[in-house]
Design an enzyme around this catalytic site. Structure first.
Site, PDB file in Angstrom:
ATOM      1  CE  LYS A  71      -4.184  -1.689   2.330  1.00 15.32           C
ATOM      2  NZ  LYS A  71      -5.124  -1.338   3.399  1.00 15.32           N
ATOM      3  CG  ASP A 108      -8.644   1.161   3.787  1.00 15.30           C
ATOM      4  OD1 ASP A 108      -9.477   0.330   3.383  1.00 15.30           O
ATOM      5  OD2 ASP A 108      -7.433   0.892   3.948  1.00 15.30           O
TER       6      ASP A 108
HETATM    7  P1  NAP Z   1      -0.293  -1.591  11.233  1.00 12.07           P
HETATM    8  O1  NAP Z   1       0.062  -0.452  10.331  1.00 12.07           O
HETATM    9  O2  NAP Z   1       0.662  -2.739  11.350  1.00 12.07           O
HETATM   10  O3  NAP Z   1      -0.592  -0.995  12.695  1.00 12.07           O
HETATM   11  C1  NAP Z   1      -0.797  -1.842  13.801  1.00 12.07           C
HETATM   12  C2  NAP Z   1      -1.216  -1.017  15.012  1.00 12.07           C
HETATM   13  O4  NAP Z   1      -1.476  -1.916  16.097  1.00 12.07           O
HETATM   14  C3  NAP Z   1      -0.149  -0.035  15.493  1.00 12.07           C
HETATM   15  O5  NAP Z   1      -0.768   1.114  15.990  1.00 12.07           O
HETATM   16  C4  NAP Z   1       0.516  -0.836  16.614  1.00 12.07           C
HETATM   17  O6  NAP Z   1       1.142  -0.029  17.595  1.00 12.07           O
HETATM   18  C5  NAP Z   1      -0.687  -1.516  17.223  1.00 12.07           C
HETATM   19  N1  NAP Z   1      -0.301  -2.688  17.987  1.00 12.07           N
HETATM   20  C6  NAP Z   1       0.154  -3.882  17.527  1.00 12.07           C
HETATM   21  N2  NAP Z   1       0.432  -4.709  18.560  1.00 12.07           N
HETATM   22  C7  NAP Z   1       0.174  -4.020  19.708  1.00 12.07           C
HETATM   23  C8  NAP Z   1       0.257  -4.329  21.091  1.00 12.07           C
HETATM   24  N3  NAP Z   1       0.678  -5.534  21.519  1.00 12.07           N
HETATM   25  N4  NAP Z   1      -0.120  -3.377  21.981  1.00 12.07           N
HETATM   26  C9  NAP Z   1      -0.566  -2.160  21.568  1.00 12.07           C
HETATM   27  N5  NAP Z   1      -0.660  -1.814  20.260  1.00 12.07           N
HETATM   28  C10 NAP Z   1      -0.297  -2.729  19.345  1.00 12.07           C
HETATM   29  O7  NAP Z   1      -1.679  -2.253  10.795  1.00 12.07           O
HETATM   30  P2  NAP Z   1      -2.947  -1.548  10.082  1.00 12.07           P
HETATM   31  O8  NAP Z   1      -2.854  -1.744   8.630  1.00 12.07           O
HETATM   32  O9  NAP Z   1      -3.087  -0.168  10.629  1.00 12.07           O
HETATM   33  O10 NAP Z   1      -4.137  -2.503  10.590  1.00 12.07           O
HETATM   34  C11 NAP Z   1      -4.504  -2.533  11.944  1.00 12.07           C
HETATM   35  C12 NAP Z   1      -5.735  -3.411  12.155  1.00 12.07           C
HETATM   36  O11 NAP Z   1      -6.831  -2.883  11.428  1.00 12.07           O
HETATM   37  C13 NAP Z   1      -5.581  -4.858  11.681  1.00 12.07           C
HETATM   38  O12 NAP Z   1      -6.248  -5.690  12.595  1.00 12.07           O
HETATM   39  C14 NAP Z   1      -6.283  -4.875  10.354  1.00 12.07           C
HETATM   40  O13 NAP Z   1      -6.794  -6.162  10.019  1.00 12.07           O
HETATM   41  C15 NAP Z   1      -7.407  -3.908  10.627  1.00 12.07           C
HETATM   42  N6  NAP Z   1      -7.905  -3.276   9.400  1.00 12.07           N
HETATM   43  C16 NAP Z   1      -9.219  -3.468   9.098  1.00 12.07           C
HETATM   44  C17 NAP Z   1      -9.747  -2.891   7.958  1.00 12.07           C
HETATM   45  C18 NAP Z   1     -11.182  -3.102   7.641  1.00 12.07           C
HETATM   46  O14 NAP Z   1     -11.583  -2.882   6.493  1.00 12.07           O
HETATM   47  N7  NAP Z   1     -12.001  -3.489   8.606  1.00 12.07           N
HETATM   48  C19 NAP Z   1      -8.937  -2.094   7.135  1.00 12.07           C
HETATM   49  C20 NAP Z   1      -7.599  -1.907   7.482  1.00 12.07           C
HETATM   50  C21 NAP Z   1      -7.100  -2.520   8.616  1.00 12.07           C
HETATM   51  P3  NAP Z   1       2.715   0.369  17.438  1.00 12.07           P
HETATM   52  O15 NAP Z   1       2.747   1.546  16.506  1.00 12.07           O
HETATM   53  O16 NAP Z   1       3.132   0.704  18.813  1.00 12.07           O
HETATM   54  O17 NAP Z   1       3.426  -0.841  16.881  1.00 12.07           O
END
Ligand code: NAP
Length: 279
Positions: A71, A108
């Site tokens: 992305k 999104d």
């Molecule tokens: P990402 O860029 O990898 O971000 C992950 C986030 O989760 C970061 O803020 C990270 O914090 C936090 N995190 C991970 N492990 C953690 C922990 N143990 N304690 C506290 N915070 C933690 O991922 P993303 O693309 O933003 O996606 C995030 C989630 O949204 C996923 O579950 C994804 O499946 C979902 N999502 C859903 C949709 C939908 O259409 N429903 C669309 C996009 C994403 P740090 O910065 O501190 O690492």
């Protein structure tokens, strides 16, 4: 439906891509509307993304979706980017224009807002403060969507606070960053709580947050859709908050791409929700 030699083509590029629900989702709409077209998974290694994107127009594709890990990398590989995708800093939808050039968009933010509006009657993102947990790609889309929809007060909290500060710097004055340890207290007076962290996903730890300060009128939206009902949504529903799951955002974000590639505005229906959830 049988494909003709004139079938329209689109797909999703990811690495890996086998987990993607997008072929199932677009396949549902293609069948529903009897469209002469196909939407296929495209397993593209990161080092091959420039070649793969360049091949879209050569192969006659109408466009594609992009998922992890492409992305952000795609920003530099398309010919133009919508202002919203530039603000979010990621592309999830590519449209091949009539002259063969590529336009990158991010749907999104649209999917997030449409899912809330479709799930909560009369929902107004500008009606009160929002609390957003996380600072990854999903958080950027959620905050951009809320701002576009008129929100003026967003409290952003992330385990790695510097990441939240970068999002706030990029997206503007509506955002205020608070420390991750203050997430319970930050819920005071909130109209909306959104979990954009990966906490609560199958195989991950649950999100640890005390909901006591959250007004009962607040809407709680978890972007995690596997499982469909997370521990956060369960706890929020039990105390009386309206809850919204993450699958609807995935369904709604797909609508603009489908319309551009296949020429039909698709609907998000309970039948679609059940079909994609049943994967
Ligand atoms: P990402 O860029 O990898 O971000 C992950 C986030 O989760 C970061 O803020 C990270 O914090 C936090 N995190 C991970 N492990 C953690 C922990 N143990 N304690 C506290 N915070 C933690 O991922 P993303 O693309 O933003 O996606 C995030 C989630 O949204 C996923 O579950 C994804 O499946 C979902 N999502 C859903 C949709 C939908 O259409 N429903 C669309 C996009 C994403 P740090 O910065 O501190 O690492």
């Amino acid at each position: 439906m049988m494909l003709s030699g004139a079938a329209r083509l689109a797909g999703v590029m990811g690495w890996p891509v086998a987990h993607s629900r997008s072929p199932r989702l677009h396949g549902f709409w293609l069948r529903q509307h009897g469209i002469d077209g196909a939407y296929v998974p495209l397993a593209v290694r990161p080092e091959n993304l420039p070649l793969a994107l360049g091949a879209l127009s050569v192969l006659g594709f109408a466009g594609c979706n992009l998922t992890i890990p492409h992305k952000e990398a795609a920003l530099d590989l398309v010919d133009e980017i919508t202002p919203l995708a530039a603000r979010i800093g990621a592309i999830n939808t590519v449209i091949v224009k009539a002259d063969g050039t590529l336009c990158g968009d991010n749907t999104d933010a649209y999917g997030f807002i449409e899912n809330l509006r479709g799930s909560v009657a009369g929902f107004d993102p500008a009606a009160g403060p929002a609390v957003v947990l996380g600072a990854g790609g999903a958080a950027r889309a959620v905050c951009a969507g809320l701002i576009e929809a008129g929100a003026t007060e967003i409290c952003l909290l992330n385990r790695t606070q510097e990441r939240a500060e970068i999002v706030a710097r990029d997206l503007g004055a509506a955002l205020r960053v608070e420390p991750w340890s203050g997430r319970g207290a930050a819920l005071q007076g909130a109209a909306l709580l959104v979990n954009t962290t990966s906490l609560g996903m199958t195989g991950q730890a649950a999100l640890d947050i005390d909901l006591a300060a959250l007004p009962l009128a607040a809407v709680v939206n978890d972007l995690v859709y596997s499982p469909l009902t997370t521990a956060l949504l369960g706890a929020a529903a039990e105390r009386g908050n309206i809850t919204v799951g993450g699958l609807g955002m995935l369904l709604h974000q797909a609508r603009p791409g489908f319309a551009a590639w296949f020429g039909v505005e698709p609907d998000v229906t309970p039948a679609l929700h059940n079909f994609v959830a049943g994967m």
